[in-house]
Motif scaffolding. Structure first.
Motif, PDB file in Angstrom:
ATOM      1  N   VAL A  70       0.615  -1.429  -0.037  1.00 10.17           N
ATOM      2  CA  VAL A  70       0.176   0.177  -0.039  1.00 10.17           C
ATOM      3  C   VAL A  70       0.765   1.567   0.150  1.00 10.17           C
ATOM      4  O   VAL A  70       2.294   1.700   0.611  1.00 10.17           O
ATOM      5  CB  VAL A  70      -0.999  -0.396   1.359  1.00 10.17           C
ATOM      6  N   GLY A  71       0.300   2.654  -0.722  1.00 10.34           N
ATOM      7  CA  GLY A  71       0.987   3.370  -0.320  1.00 10.34           C
ATOM      8  C   GLY A  71       1.595   3.609  -2.013  1.00 10.34           C
ATOM      9  O   GLY A  71       1.131   3.015  -3.119  1.00 10.34           O
ATOM     10  N   VAL A 113     -12.735  -1.969  -7.977  1.00 12.47           N
ATOM     11  CA  VAL A 113     -12.276  -0.550  -7.976  1.00 12.47           C
ATOM     12  C   VAL A 113     -13.014  -0.908  -6.534  1.00 12.47           C
ATOM     13  O   VAL A 113     -15.123  -1.056  -5.471  1.00 12.47           O
ATOM     14  CB  VAL A 113     -13.249   0.845  -7.593  1.00 12.47           C
ATOM     15  N   GLY A 114     -12.452  -1.245  -4.847  1.00 12.69           N
ATOM     16  CA  GLY A 114     -13.430  -1.881  -3.458  1.00 12.69           C
ATOM     17  C   GLY A 114     -12.870  -2.892  -3.036  1.00 12.69           C
ATOM     18  O   GLY A 114     -13.068  -3.666  -3.761  1.00 12.69           O
ATOM     19  N   ALA A 115     -12.956  -2.659  -1.539  1.00  9.97           N
ATOM     20  CA  ALA A 115     -12.124  -3.501  -1.240  1.00  9.97           C
ATOM     21  C   ALA A 115     -13.832  -3.807   0.388  1.00  9.97           C
ATOM     22  O   ALA A 115     -12.715  -5.246   0.813  1.00  9.97           O
ATOM     23  CB  ALA A 115     -10.922  -3.556  -0.587  1.00  9.97           C
ATOM     24  N   ALA A 141     -10.020   2.354  -1.092  1.00  8.04           N
ATOM     25  CA  ALA A 141     -10.206   4.702  -0.693  1.00  8.04           C
ATOM     26  C   ALA A 141     -10.041   4.152   0.734  1.00  8.04           C
ATOM     27  O   ALA A 141      -8.534   5.371   1.275  1.00  8.04           O
ATOM     28  CB  ALA A 141     -11.226   5.311  -0.621  1.00  8.04           C
ATOM     29  N   ARG A 142     -10.335   3.481   1.905  1.00 12.09           N
ATOM     30  CA  ARG A 142     -10.074   3.612   3.119  1.00 12.09           C
ATOM     31  C   ARG A 142      -8.470   2.763   3.687  1.00 12.09           C
ATOM     32  O   ARG A 142      -8.234   2.476   2.263  1.00 12.09           O
ATOM     33  CB  ARG A 142     -10.996   3.345   3.584  1.00 12.09           C
ATOM     34  N   ASP A 143      -8.125   2.950   4.738  1.00 13.66           N
ATOM     35  CA  ASP A 143      -6.788   2.326   5.145  1.00 13.66           C
ATOM     36  C   ASP A 143      -7.232   1.268   5.894  1.00 13.66           C
ATOM     37  O   ASP A 143      -7.399   1.018   6.961  1.00 13.66           O
ATOM     38  CB  ASP A 143      -6.476   3.276   6.470  1.00 13.66           C
ATOM     39  N   ASN A 180      -5.703   3.171   1.296  1.00 15.70           N
ATOM     40  CA  ASN A 180      -5.764   4.563   0.568  1.00 15.70           C
ATOM     41  C   ASN A 180      -5.226   5.091  -1.077  1.00 15.70           C
ATOM     42  O   ASN A 180      -5.123   5.807  -0.820  1.00 15.70           O
ATOM     43  CB  ASN A 180      -4.499   5.023   1.475  1.00 15.70           C
ATOM     44  N   SER A 181      -6.663   4.704  -1.412  1.00 13.27           N
ATOM     45  CA  SER A 181      -6.353   4.983  -3.339  1.00 13.27           C
ATOM     46  C   SER A 181      -7.646   5.377  -3.458  1.00 13.27           C
ATOM     47  O   SER A 181      -8.336   4.277  -4.591  1.00 13.27           O
ATOM     48  CB  SER A 181      -6.218   3.235  -3.614  1.00 13.27           C
TER      49      SER A 181
END
Length: 463
Positions: A28-29, A45-47, A70-72, A256-257
Motif C-alpha cells: 500500500v502507498g 475498485v473497492g475492497a 479508498a480507506r485504510d 488509501n487509494s
C-alpha cells in the motif's frame, strides 16, 4: 476441502487475518511508475464484499487482479472493530439463515454463526410515550401487522429471487412508499407508530422515502419470517469471510487509494487515483456504494440508469449506529422508537464480566451522538434507570467513502433500475449490494450475489 492452491480452507481462514492480508497490504502507498504500470488482467475498485467476491472469482480463473480501496482498511460498510474491550461490528453486523450466498461461503471456509442475544423485555411506542409490553404478545401482534402490511406480496413477488417475474403486478405497487402502504391500513395511532417507526429506521429518514417493494421483497425472501433476516451473528466477526476471500484471490490490494477518474479508450481502461497514480487493465469492476459513483469522473459518461441511480442515491442518508456500555438497567431489553425519536431502536447485546451490558442503538437525525449526556437521555426514554458508561458512534451517512448507510430502494427504483443498472458500461462493470437482485441493500448476501454476477459478465467480455 482443499482449494486450487493446495491450502486447507480452515488453514486459509486462520492465515487470512495475518499473513494472507499482510502480503497484499504491504504494497500500500505511493509506488514507483514501474510498479504502477505492472500488467494486470483486471482492476477492482473497492475492497468490500462485492469487490472481494469479484477478486476471488478472478483469482480462480488465474487472473492477476489489482484491488484499489479508498480507506485504510478493507470491508467498506462492514467494519469489525473494538469497544469496551470487546470485538464489535461498527457497520453491518447480522446474517440470516435465508442468506443463501453467505451461508454457502461460510461452509466453504469453515466459518460459523451464533444466534443473536434474545430480548427478555420489550419497550414499544404507547399512547403515553413508551411502555413495556409482553415480548411474546407484542411479537405476535407485530407478525399480524406485517401480514396485513405485505398482503399481496406473495403474488407480486411470486419468485422473490426474480423480482421482475411479475412486472405486470409491480407497476402499481413499486410506486408506493412505506408511508403510502402503512396509511392504507387504517391503524390506530399506537400501531401506526409500531410500523412507521420500523419503516423509518430502515429508510434512514421518513418512511415516505423507502419503497414498499424493497421491504416486501426482503419479507418474501425470508419466507414470510422477517425476524430471521438478522437472527445470526458470525462467530469470527463480519470481516473474517472477506479476509478469507481476499486471501484466496491473491490479489494485490492498495489501501488509501480513492479513485477519481475511469477512462475507457482503445480496448483498455485506465483508473486514476487521487494524487495522480494511474493503473490500466482490460476491464474494471466498480464495487463501491452506488452513492459514491458520482464522485468518479467516467469517460465516456455513465449510462442513463447508472447516472440516475447515483444521482438519486440508494444508500439511506441517515444511518448512525451506536455501541453503548450500560449499567443500572442491564436486562436484555429491545426497544423501538417512533420516526422522530432520538433513538429509533435499541438492541441488547452481551453481558460483560463487570455486570454491565452492551447495547446497540440507531439514532435519529437530531441526536448529537458526540454528547454522552444526550445519548444517555435518549436511552432513558426507554430505560429510565440506565447509566451510560461509554459509547461509540459511527454516522455512515456522513462517511466520505459511503455517503450513506445500508441500501434501500426508493419508490419506483426497482422498475426503473433493474436490470439496466447491473449491465456493464463497455469494459467497466458494476457490483454491490445496492444493485443486487435478491437480498439487495442492507445485506452482505446481496453484495456477494452481485460480485458473482459481475465476475461472470467479465468472463464473457474477456472471451
Amino acid at each position: 476441502m482443499t482449494n486450487s492452491y493446495g491450502l486447507n480452507r480452515r488453514s486459509l481462514l486462520k492465515a487470512a487475518g495475518a499473513a494472507a492480508l499482510a502480503a497484499p497490504l504491504a504494497s500500500v502507498g505511493a509506488r514507483p511508475a514501474s510498479a504502477q504500470n505492472a500488467a494486470v488482467d483486471a482492476i477492482v475498485v473497492g475492497a468490500g464484499y462485492a469487490g472481494g467476491t469479484v477478486a476471488r472469482e478472478f483469482g480462480a480463473r488465474g487472473m492477476k487482479t489489482l484491488v484499489l480501496e479508498a480507506r485504510d482498511r478493507i470491508g467498506g460498510r462492514i467494519w469489525t472493530g473494538t469497544f469496551a474491550g470487546e470485538r464489535v461490528e461498527i457497520g453491518g453486523g447480522w446474517l440470516g439463515p435465508e442468506h443463501r450466498h453467505v451461508m454457502a461461503e461460510f461452509r466453504r471456509y469453515g466459518l460459523t454463526t451464533v444466534t443473536d442475544v434474545a430480548a427478555t423485555r420489550m419497550v414499544m411506542p404507547s399512547a403515553a410515550g413508551f411502555a413495556e409490553v409482553d415480548p411474546a404478545a407484542a411479537g405476535a401482534e407485530l407478525a399480524d401487522l406485517n401480514i396485513r402490511l405485505y398482503a399481496g406480496s406473495e403474488k407480486y413477488f411470486e419468485r422473490p429471487w426474480e423480482p421482475l417475474y411479475r412486472r405486470d403486478l409491480l407497476k402499481e405497487v413499486d410506486k408506493l412508499s412505506m408511508a403510502d402502504r402503512i396509511g392504507q391500513l387504517g391503524l390506530d395511532p399506537v400501531r401506526f407508530h409500531w410500523l412507521d417507526g420500523s419503516a423509518a429506521l430502515y429508510a434512514g429518514g421518513p418512511s415516505s422515502t423507502g419503497s414498499l417493494t424493497s421491504m416486501a421483497q426482503w419479507e418474501r425472501l425470508a419466507a414470510g419470517r422477517p425476524e430471521l433476516t438478522t437472527s445470526l451473528k458470525p462467530v469470527q466477526g463480519m470481516t473474517a469471510l472477506l479476509e478469507a476471500m481476499l486471501a484466496e484471490s491473491r490479489a494485490r490490494i492498495l489501501l488509501n487509494s480513492p479513485v477519481s477518474r475511469i477512462t475507457q479508450e482503445s480496448g483498455k481502461v485506465t483508473v486514476e487515483v487521487a494524487g495522480g497514480r494511474r493503473y490500466t487493465a482490460p476491464l474494471v469492476v466498480v464495487a463501491i456504494p452506488t452513492n459514491m459513483w458520482k464522485t468518479i469522473t467516467f469517460a465516456p459518461g455513465l449510462p442513463a440508469a447508472h447516472a440516475a441511480a447515483t444521482r438519486e442515491g440508494i444508500g439511506v442518508p441517515q444511518g448512525t449506529k451506536i455501541w453503548m456500555q450500560v449499567r443500572g438497567e442491564t436486562d436484555a431489553v429491545y426497544a423501538q422508537g417512533t420516526a422522530d425519536s432520538d433513538l429509533m431502536q435499541v438492541i441488547p447485546q452481551q453481558l460483560l464480566a463487570d455486570g454491565s451490558r452492551l447495547m446497540i442503538g440507531f439514532s435519529g437525525p437530531r441526536l448529537n451522538t458526540s454528547n454522552p449526556d444526550q445519548v444517555q437521555a435518549a436511552l432513558r426514554k426507554f430505560l429510565p434507570n440506565a447509566q451510560l458508561v461509554s459509547h461509540r458512534a459511527k454516522a455512515w451517512g456522513s462517511d466520505p467513502y459511503a455517503r450513506g448507510a445500508w441500501g434501500m430502494r426508493k419508490p419506483g427504483q426497482l422498475l426503473r433500475q433493474l436490470p439496466a443498472v447491473q449491465e456493464p458500461h463497455q469494459r467497466v462493470l458494476f457490483a454491490g449490494g445496492d444493485i443486487a437482485t435478491g437480498w439487495h441493500g442492507a445485506f452482505v448476501d446481496g453484495a456477494i450475489e452481485s460480485g458473482l454476477l459481475a465476475s461472470r459478465q467479465a468472463a464473457a467480455i474477456l472471451r
